[in-house]
Enzyme design. Structure first.
Site, PDB file in Angstrom:
ATOM      1  N   TYR A 164       0.834  -1.202   0.000  1.00 54.23           N
ATOM      2  CA  TYR A 164       0.000   0.000   0.000  1.00 54.23           C
ATOM      3  C   TYR A 164       0.870   1.254   0.000  1.00 54.23           C
ATOM      4  O   TYR A 164       0.668   2.164  -0.819  1.00 54.23           O
ATOM      5  CB  TYR A 164      -0.904  -0.029   1.237  1.00 54.23           C
ATOM      6  CG  TYR A 164      -1.719   1.222   1.455  1.00 54.23           C
ATOM      7  CD1 TYR A 164      -2.881   1.452   0.732  1.00 54.23           C
ATOM      8  CD2 TYR A 164      -1.332   2.166   2.412  1.00 54.23           C
ATOM      9  CE1 TYR A 164      -3.643   2.595   0.939  1.00 54.23           C
ATOM     10  CE2 TYR A 164      -2.086   3.303   2.632  1.00 54.23           C
ATOM     11  CZ  TYR A 164      -3.245   3.512   1.894  1.00 54.23           C
ATOM     12  OH  TYR A 164      -3.978   4.644   2.098  1.00 54.23           O
ATOM     13  N   LYS A 217       1.531   4.205  -2.965  1.00 53.60           N
ATOM     14  CA  LYS A 217       1.343   5.621  -2.648  1.00 53.60           C
ATOM     15  C   LYS A 217       2.615   6.416  -2.966  1.00 53.60           C
ATOM     16  O   LYS A 217       2.557   7.529  -3.511  1.00 53.60           O
ATOM     17  CB  LYS A 217       0.975   5.792  -1.179  1.00 53.60           C
ATOM     18  CG  LYS A 217      -0.395   5.266  -0.792  1.00 53.60           C
ATOM     19  CD  LYS A 217      -1.510   6.068  -1.423  1.00 53.60           C
ATOM     20  CE  LYS A 217      -2.872   5.652  -0.889  1.00 53.60           C
ATOM     21  NZ  LYS A 217      -3.987   6.401  -1.517  1.00 53.60           N
TER      22      LYS A 217
END
Length: 235
Positions: free
Chosen positions: A126, A130
């Protein structure tokens, strides 16, 4: 705040987007539009134009609307997306496709909501995505790019049950007291403060690339709130 700025919000149906929309009756000199795939219920008193289009048409819509500023609150979870690959399609690919169209359309201010800990070299999938998104957004060289990296957001989500997040929101105010110095960036914040920070960045004149973590986000929010107070007193 700057005068007569047209800002487009993408990711209107999520917690951040809905909170930005809730601010619309209070805005001065900032004309807000929202882009979404489906109809949505607005908060009471909201003043905003909603543009509906399937996500594959969003780049064309951005070029047609040609706003001066854009707030990108796109994002999903692995649970909702179904896999890391599907999540990447939203958190990176869709954001970059959208941002590229915005750059070509002449958007000056691009505000992107990322996450604390974003790092393209992270072992966490994740945070890695990002970080890659942030890196690629910088390469587009907007007149002004603001990357907001909030920690846990405190606020009520619509039709999106996240038990662990709900638990985190309950204990966050107490936990925040132990996060100081270099750890302060991990503090939680209220969704309205993040929304105000995004609106302040969208309406700022100065150019450059800025990464805002907790304390810097709160400074932006306070600047926005002070400007609103001054405008209200002047009426």
């Amino acid at each position: 705040m700057s005068e007569n700025i047209r800002a487009l919000l993408v990711g209107a149906t999520g917690l951040i987007g809905r909170t930005v929309i809730a601010r619309s009756p209070d805005l001065r000199g900032l004309v807000l539009q929202a882009l979404a795939r489906r109809e949505m219920k607005f908060p009471q008193g909201a003043r905003i134009e909603l543009v509906l289009a399937p996500s594959e048409e969003w780049p064309n819509v951005v070029q047609q609307l040609s706003p001066e500023a854009l707030i990108c609150a796109l994002g999903t979870t692995r649970r909702k997306a179904g896999s890391n690959e599907a999540r990447r399609e939203v958190d990176h690919d869709l954001v970059l496709e959208f941002a590229t169209a915005a750059k070509e359309a002449g958007v000056r201010n691009f505000v992107h909501v990322s996450s604390v800990g974003a790092d393209r070299y992270s072992k966490n999938a994740y945070l890695q995505v990002k970080g890659e998104t942030e890196h690629d957004l910088k390469a587009l060289k907007f007149h002004r790019l603001d990357i907001l990296r909030p920690g846990l957001l405190r606020g009520r989500r619509e039709n999106d049950i996240r038990p662990l997040e709900a638990l985190g929101q309950m204990v966050a105010p107490m936990a925040d007291m132990f996060l100081s110095g270099g750890k302060s960036k991990f503090r939680s914040m209220r969704a309205p403060d993040l929304a105000d920070a995004a609106l302040q960045a969208a309406s700022s004149k100065a150019g450059g690339q800025f990464i805002h973590e907790h304390d810097a986000i709160m400074r932006l929010a306070r600047e926005f709130q002070r400007a609103l107070a001054v405008a209200e007193e002047a009426e």
